[in-house]
Design a protein around this motif. Structure first.
Motif, PDB file in Angstrom:
ATOM      1  N   ILE A   1      -5.265  -6.571   4.901  1.00 18.17           N
ATOM      2  CA  ILE A   1      -4.443  -7.216   3.881  1.00 18.17           C
ATOM      3  C   ILE A   1      -3.220  -7.852   4.544  1.00 18.17           C
ATOM      4  O   ILE A   1      -2.514  -7.205   5.316  1.00 18.17           O
ATOM      5  CB  ILE A   1      -3.986  -6.203   2.820  1.00 18.17           C
TER       6      ILE A   1
ATOM      7  N   MET B   1      -5.890 -11.907   2.293  1.00 18.99           N
ATOM      8  CA  MET B   1      -6.439 -11.246   3.459  1.00 18.99           C
ATOM      9  C   MET B   1      -6.055 -12.031   4.712  1.00 18.99           C
ATOM     10  O   MET B   1      -5.706 -13.213   4.650  1.00 18.99           O
ATOM     11  CB  MET B   1      -7.962 -11.142   3.345  1.00 18.99           C
TER      12      MET B   1
ATOM     13  N   CYS C   1      -9.922  -3.193  -5.669  1.00 14.92           N
ATOM     14  CA  CYS C   1      -8.889  -3.980  -6.344  1.00 14.92           C
ATOM     15  C   CYS C   1      -9.446  -4.715  -7.556  1.00 14.92           C
ATOM     16  O   CYS C   1      -8.699  -5.287  -8.344  1.00 14.92           O
ATOM     17  CB  CYS C   1      -8.255  -4.980  -5.376  1.00 14.92           C
TER      18      CYS C   1
ATOM     19  N   GLU D   1     -17.961  -7.581  -1.050  1.00 14.11           N
ATOM     20  CA  GLU D   1     -17.950  -8.323  -2.313  1.00 14.11           C
ATOM     21  C   GLU D   1     -19.321  -8.285  -2.970  1.00 14.11           C
ATOM     22  O   GLU D   1     -20.354  -8.428  -2.306  1.00 14.11           O
ATOM     23  CB  GLU D   1     -17.557  -9.777  -2.027  1.00 14.11           C
TER      24      GLU D   1
ATOM     25  N   TYR E   1     -13.587  -6.747   3.817  1.00 19.03           N
ATOM     26  CA  TYR E   1     -13.835  -6.358   2.434  1.00 19.03           C
ATOM     27  C   TYR E   1     -15.306  -6.580   2.110  1.00 19.03           C
ATOM     28  O   TYR E   1     -16.029  -7.288   2.823  1.00 19.03           O
ATOM     29  CB  TYR E   1     -12.925  -7.117   1.460  1.00 19.03           C
TER      30      TYR E   1
ATOM     31  N   TYR F   1     -14.702  -6.252  -5.678  1.00 25.21           N
ATOM     32  CA  TYR F   1     -14.245  -6.134  -4.296  1.00 25.21           C
ATOM     33  C   TYR F   1     -13.907  -4.692  -3.913  1.00 25.21           C
ATOM     34  O   TYR F   1     -13.297  -3.948  -4.678  1.00 25.21           O
ATOM     35  CB  TYR F   1     -12.978  -6.982  -4.063  1.00 25.21           C
TER      36      TYR F   1
ATOM     37  N   LEU G   1      -8.144 -12.692  -2.863  1.00 24.58           N
ATOM     38  CA  LEU G   1      -8.914 -11.888  -3.807  1.00 24.58           C
ATOM     39  C   LEU G   1      -8.047 -11.594  -5.024  1.00 24.58           C
ATOM     40  O   LEU G   1      -6.834 -11.426  -4.908  1.00 24.58           O
ATOM     41  CB  LEU G   1      -9.353 -10.569  -3.158  1.00 24.58           C
TER      42      LEU G   1
ATOM     43  N   VAL H   1     -11.892  -3.160  -0.585  1.00 22.16           N
ATOM     44  CA  VAL H   1     -11.037  -3.771   0.434  1.00 22.16           C
ATOM     45  C   VAL H   1     -10.609  -2.757   1.490  1.00 22.16           C
ATOM     46  O   VAL H   1     -10.243  -1.619   1.182  1.00 22.16           O
ATOM     47  CB  VAL H   1      -9.777  -4.380  -0.228  1.00 22.16           C
ATOM     48  N   ASN H   2     -10.623  -3.210   2.760  1.00 24.19           N
ATOM     49  CA  ASN H   2     -10.051  -2.443   3.862  1.00 24.19           C
ATOM     50  C   ASN H   2      -8.580  -2.846   3.988  1.00 24.19           C
ATOM     51  O   ASN H   2      -8.278  -3.986   4.348  1.00 24.19           O
ATOM     52  CB  ASN H   2     -10.793  -2.754   5.165  1.00 24.19           C
TER      53      ASN H   2
ATOM     54  N   PHE I   1     -10.768   2.624   2.072  1.00 18.48           N
ATOM     55  CA  PHE I   1     -11.190   1.419   1.369  1.00 18.48           C
ATOM     56  C   PHE I   1     -10.800   1.556  -0.106  1.00 18.48           C
ATOM     57  O   PHE I   1     -10.904   2.629  -0.699  1.00 18.48           O
ATOM     58  CB  PHE I   1     -12.696   1.220   1.499  1.00 18.48           C
TER      59      PHE I   1
END
Length: 238
Positions: free
Chosen positions: A198, A208, A187, A151, A149, A191, A214, A193-194, A184
């Protein structure tokens, strides 16, 4: 170009698949590189993770398709596997080998086309690009497959990857647009996220696989959960 393997000892069944693939190419403006194998042993003996989509007959000489699939998954967990069989009850076991789906002979084109489109979506998901990340001391190349991810930290971006964290400048909104074809998801305003990394989702917490938690923001939760459900619906798993 999408590389496809057909493992089928029956000439008529193999020809049907080849004809369907040729027609699908013309109808959907995609290109396939297709290779047929008459048995699983010859397929596995020269396997080099070359194939994006694999059509595997279950009833094969010397080594059946189910056992061959389990051997395949020992060194290739990403190729899209579709079983082809005369008996659906055996194909259900194929999910243990990470098969996307199965087709029962004689195959009809409508069923083939639906499952082929699903397989191609997964191939696109598994594709990767390299991001060139500018830093004060130079630059670094990062594969999208290795990014867990991204950030926002102050006025910088932190790329959390399977190989460590990297700080660089940039815009998360611009990255979101660039990385959307690779699934991607946003959220939170902080962030990107990939979903492959997860581990679980519980209420507003996103766990994660590296243990990081997150927060999913209220304004973004509905769209995030929709995007995640669509990704899971393509045959991906958390």
């Amino acid at each position: 170009m999408i590389n496809i393997a057909i493992i089928e000892d029956d000439d008529i069944s193999a020809k049907t698949l080849q004809d369907y693939l040729a027609y699908y190419q013309k109808q959907n403006n995609v290109q396939f590189n297709i290779k047929r194998f008459c048995d699983a042993v010859s397929f596995l003996s020269e396997y080099r993770s070359l194939y994006d989509i694999i059509f595997m007959d279950i009833e094969l000489p010397n080594l059946n398709g189910m056992d061959a699939a389990l051997k395949l998954r020992e060194f290739d967990k990403e190729s899209v596997l579709i079983f082809v069989t005369n008996m659906a009850q055996f194909a259900v076991k194929g999910y243990e080998a990470g098969a996307l789906d199965f087709m029962v002979k004689p195959i009809n084109y409508q069923d083939f086309s639906l499952k082929m489109s699903k397989a191609i979506n997964i191939v696109k998901t598994n594709a990767e690009i390299e991001l060139v990340i500018a830093r004060l001391d130079g630059f670094i190349r990062l594969s999208t497959k290795k990014i867990m991810y991204i950030e926002v930290t102050g006025h910088k971006l932190c790329y959390h990857t399977s190989e460590g964290d990297f700080i660089a400048s940039g815009s998360l909104s611009k990255l979101e647009e660039k990385l959307k074809p690779y699934n991607f998801m946003r959220c939170n305003s902080c962030y990107l996220v990939n979903p492959k990394y997860i581990k679980s989702v519980q209420n507003y917490d996103l766990l994660m696989i590296n243990g990081d938690v997150l927060k999913i923001s209220r304004p973004k939760k509905k769209q995030f959960m929709t995007d995640l459900a669509n990704w899971l619906g393509q045959g991906n798993f958390i």
